[in-house]
Design a protein around this motif. Structure first.
Motif, PDB file in Angstrom:
ATOM      1  N   ALA A 171       8.139 -12.646   3.659  1.00 30.23           N
ATOM      2  CA  ALA A 171       7.462 -12.702   4.958  1.00 30.23           C
ATOM      3  C   ALA A 171       7.255 -11.314   5.542  1.00 30.23           C
ATOM      4  N   GLY A 172       7.753 -10.308   4.848  1.00 31.55           N
ATOM      5  CA  GLY A 172       7.623  -8.943   5.322  1.00 31.55           C
ATOM      6  C   GLY A 172       8.254  -7.996   4.325  1.00 31.55           C
ATOM      7  N   PRO A 173       8.238  -6.714   4.646  1.00 34.50           N
ATOM      8  CA  PRO A 173       8.713  -5.728   3.674  1.00 34.50           C
ATOM      9  C   PRO A 173      10.226  -5.733   3.491  1.00 34.50           C
ATOM     10  N   ALA A 174      10.615  -5.629   2.253  1.00 38.26           N
ATOM     11  CA  ALA A 174      11.993  -5.432   1.814  1.00 38.26           C
ATOM     12  C   ALA A 174      11.879  -4.893   0.394  1.00 38.26           C
ATOM     13  N   VAL A 175      12.836  -4.094  -0.032  1.00 43.24           N
ATOM     14  CA  VAL A 175      12.768  -3.551  -1.384  1.00 43.24           C
ATOM     15  C   VAL A 175      12.640  -4.705  -2.380  1.00 43.24           C
ATOM     16  N   GLY A 176      11.655  -4.597  -3.250  1.00 38.92           N
ATOM     17  CA  GLY A 176      11.390  -5.626  -4.251  1.00 38.92           C
ATOM     18  C   GLY A 176      10.327  -6.633  -3.837  1.00 38.92           C
ATOM     19  N   ALA A 177      10.007  -6.718  -2.548  1.00 38.70           N
ATOM     20  CA  ALA A 177       8.963  -7.644  -2.092  1.00 38.70           C
ATOM     21  C   ALA A 177       7.609  -7.173  -2.615  1.00 38.70           C
ATOM     22  N   ARG A 178       6.747  -8.163  -2.880  1.00 38.12           N
ATOM     23  CA  ARG A 178       5.409  -7.841  -3.397  1.00 38.12           C
ATOM     24  C   ARG A 178       4.353  -8.434  -2.478  1.00 38.12           C
ATOM     25  N   PHE A 179       3.204  -7.764  -2.434  1.00 40.59           N
ATOM     26  CA  PHE A 179       2.078  -8.282  -1.663  1.00 40.59           C
ATOM     27  C   PHE A 179       0.773  -7.953  -2.375  1.00 40.59           C
ATOM     28  N   VAL A 180      -0.223  -8.765  -2.088  1.00 42.70           N
ATOM     29  CA  VAL A 180      -1.564  -8.552  -2.633  1.00 42.70           C
ATOM     30  C   VAL A 180      -2.440  -8.011  -1.520  1.00 42.70           C
ATOM     31  N   GLY A 181      -3.140  -6.936  -1.815  1.00 43.20           N
ATOM     32  CA  GLY A 181      -4.112  -6.371  -0.884  1.00 43.20           C
ATOM     33  C   GLY A 181      -5.501  -6.492  -1.475  1.00 43.20           C
ATOM     34  N   ARG A 182      -6.433  -6.947  -0.664  1.00 37.66           N
ATOM     35  CA  ARG A 182      -7.840  -7.022  -1.071  1.00 37.66           C
ATOM     36  C   ARG A 182      -8.579  -5.925  -0.324  1.00 37.66           C
ATOM     37  N   SER A 183      -9.364  -5.157  -1.082  1.00 36.05           N
ATOM     38  CA  SER A 183     -10.061  -4.012  -0.499  1.00 36.05           C
ATOM     39  C   SER A 183     -11.535  -4.021  -0.873  1.00 36.05           C
ATOM     40  N   ARG A 184     -12.299  -3.255  -0.098  1.00 30.90           N
ATOM     41  CA  ARG A 184     -13.732  -3.117  -0.356  1.00 30.90           C
ATOM     42  C   ARG A 184     -14.153  -1.698  -0.006  1.00 30.90           C
ATOM     43  N   HIS A 185     -15.016  -1.153  -0.868  1.00 32.52           N
ATOM     44  CA  HIS A 185     -15.543   0.197  -0.669  1.00 32.52           C
ATOM     45  C   HIS A 185     -16.989   0.185  -1.138  1.00 32.52           C
ATOM     46  N   GLU A 245      -8.656  -6.175  -5.898  1.00 37.70           N
ATOM     47  CA  GLU A 245      -7.393  -6.720  -5.428  1.00 37.70           C
ATOM     48  C   GLU A 245      -6.272  -6.029  -6.197  1.00 37.70           C
ATOM     49  N   THR A 246      -5.210  -5.641  -5.504  1.00 37.01           N
ATOM     50  CA  THR A 246      -4.065  -5.010  -6.161  1.00 37.01           C
ATOM     51  C   THR A 246      -2.783  -5.699  -5.712  1.00 37.01           C
ATOM     52  N   THR A 247      -1.792  -5.630  -6.557  1.00 36.10           N
ATOM     53  CA  THR A 247      -0.454  -6.100  -6.201  1.00 36.10           C
ATOM     54  C   THR A 247       0.423  -4.870  -6.005  1.00 36.10           C
ATOM     55  N   SER A 248       1.072  -4.819  -4.854  1.00 33.53           N
ATOM     56  CA  SER A 248       1.941  -3.688  -4.533  1.00 33.53           C
ATOM     57  C   SER A 248       3.383  -4.151  -4.443  1.00 33.53           C
ATOM     58  N   HIS A 249       4.284  -3.207  -4.677  1.00 31.20           N
ATOM     59  CA  HIS A 249       5.716  -3.466  -4.701  1.00 31.20           C
ATOM     60  C   HIS A 249       6.391  -2.546  -3.686  1.00 31.20           C
ATOM     61  N   VAL A 250       7.157  -3.127  -2.756  1.00 41.03           N
ATOM     62  CA  VAL A 250       7.905  -2.306  -1.808  1.00 41.03           C
ATOM     63  C   VAL A 250       9.054  -1.658  -2.581  1.00 41.03           C
ATOM     64  N   VAL A 251       9.093  -0.323  -2.569  1.00 37.53           N
ATOM     65  CA  VAL A 251      10.103   0.402  -3.336  1.00 37.53           C
ATOM     66  C   VAL A 251      11.120   1.115  -2.440  1.00 37.53           C
ATOM     67  N   GLU A 252      10.836   1.188  -1.149  1.00 36.63           N
ATOM     68  CA  GLU A 252      11.761   1.800  -0.201  1.00 36.63           C
ATOM     69  C   GLU A 252      11.505   1.179   1.166  1.00 36.63           C
ATOM     70  N   CYS A 253      12.566   0.715   1.807  1.00 36.65           N
ATOM     71  CA  CYS A 253      12.421   0.091   3.122  1.00 36.65           C
ATOM     72  C   CYS A 253      13.712   0.319   3.903  1.00 36.65           C
ATOM     73  N   GLU A 254      13.670   1.300   4.795  1.00 37.25           N
ATOM     74  CA  GLU A 254      14.817   1.633   5.632  1.00 37.25           C
ATOM     75  C   GLU A 254      14.378   1.563   7.090  1.00 37.25           C
ATOM     76  N   CYS A 255      14.589   0.416   7.710  1.00 38.48           N
ATOM     77  CA  CYS A 255      14.210   0.192   9.109  1.00 38.48           C
ATOM     78  C   CYS A 255      15.048   1.095  10.009  1.00 38.48           C
ATOM     79  N   PRO A 256      14.487   1.797  10.938  1.00 40.52           N
ATOM     80  CA  PRO A 256      13.079   2.048  11.240  1.00 40.52           C
ATOM     81  C   PRO A 256      12.641   3.438  10.783  1.00 40.52           C
ATOM     82  N   ARG A 257      12.974   3.826   9.555  1.00 44.94           N
ATOM     83  CA  ARG A 257      12.718   5.207   9.138  1.00 44.94           C
ATOM     84  C   ARG A 257      11.648   5.384   8.078  1.00 44.94           C
ATOM     85  N   VAL A 258      11.647   4.546   7.041  1.00 44.73           N
ATOM     86  CA  VAL A 258      10.717   4.785   5.935  1.00 44.73           C
ATOM     87  C   VAL A 258      10.331   3.468   5.269  1.00 44.73           C
ATOM     88  N   LEU A 259       9.058   3.390   4.906  1.00 46.94           N
ATOM     89  CA  LEU A 259       8.514   2.225   4.207  1.00 46.94           C
ATOM     90  C   LEU A 259       7.562   2.746   3.135  1.00 46.94           C
TER      91      LEU A 259
END
Length: 169
Positions: free
Chosen positions: A54-68, A75-89
């Motif tokens: 439901a939100g970012p945490a290390v290991g969480a994945r999300f799909v982003g759809r983009s247009r240019h 469409e890409t799948t991204s992986h949260v690799v660092e999540c330290e609330c409230p310092r770095v994402l």
């Protein structure tokens, strides 16, 4: 900027900064709410979390759809690799061990507000830009330069939106 002459394999980076008149916790609420990001970007069209996240945490994945305009839609799948609330994402696009790109928000308590930065690295893994370079290898440096400038412009706009939202709350 320092992109003149950069090649994709150089994994060029760009970073933009803004000072936000709001505490890091408030800025984090916005930065970590990926549902807000498409409204802040001309390129990113939608984001949805995978695997019940439901939100970012290390290991969480999300799909982003983009247009240019020049690159089309993807469409890409991204992986949260660092999540330290409230310092770095930080998240890696596609393969986290050899990402197409890495993106990072960093927040620092400063002068009664937040020093907010957005940073990105292109490559080393292949991306849509790789296909453009494959088709015009003699123009690689220009292609990379133009794309990095686009990222810088879009990131500056994103930080402006985050600043506005955080200061209005």
């Amino acid at each position: 900027m320092e992109w003149t002459g950069a090649r994709y394999a150089d994994t060029p980076t760009v970073e933009v900064r803004a000072w936000v008149d709001a505490p890091p916790d408030r800025v984090w609420e916005i930065v970590s709410d990926f549902s807000l990001m498409p409204g802040m970007s001309d390129e990113l069209q939608s984001v949805h979390w995978l695997d019940g996240a439901a939100g970012p945490a290390v290991g969480a994945r999300f799909v982003g759809r983009s247009r240019h305009e020049a690159l089309g839609e993807w469409e890409t799948t991204s992986h949260v690799v660092e999540c330290e609330c409230p310092r770095v994402l930080t998240w890696a696009v596609e393969d986290p061990s050899r990402p197409a790109a890495v993106w990072r928000f960093r927040l620092e308590d400063k002068d009664g507000g937040t020093d907010l930065s957005e940073w990105m690295q292109l490559g080393p893994g292949r991306s849509g830009l790789s296909f453009a370079i494959d088709g015009m290898p003699d123009k690689e440096q220009k292609i990379v330069f133009v794309r990095m400038r686009e990222f810088e412009r879009n990131m500056t706009a994103t930080l402006g939106h985050i600043k506005k939202l955080a200061e209005e709350r």
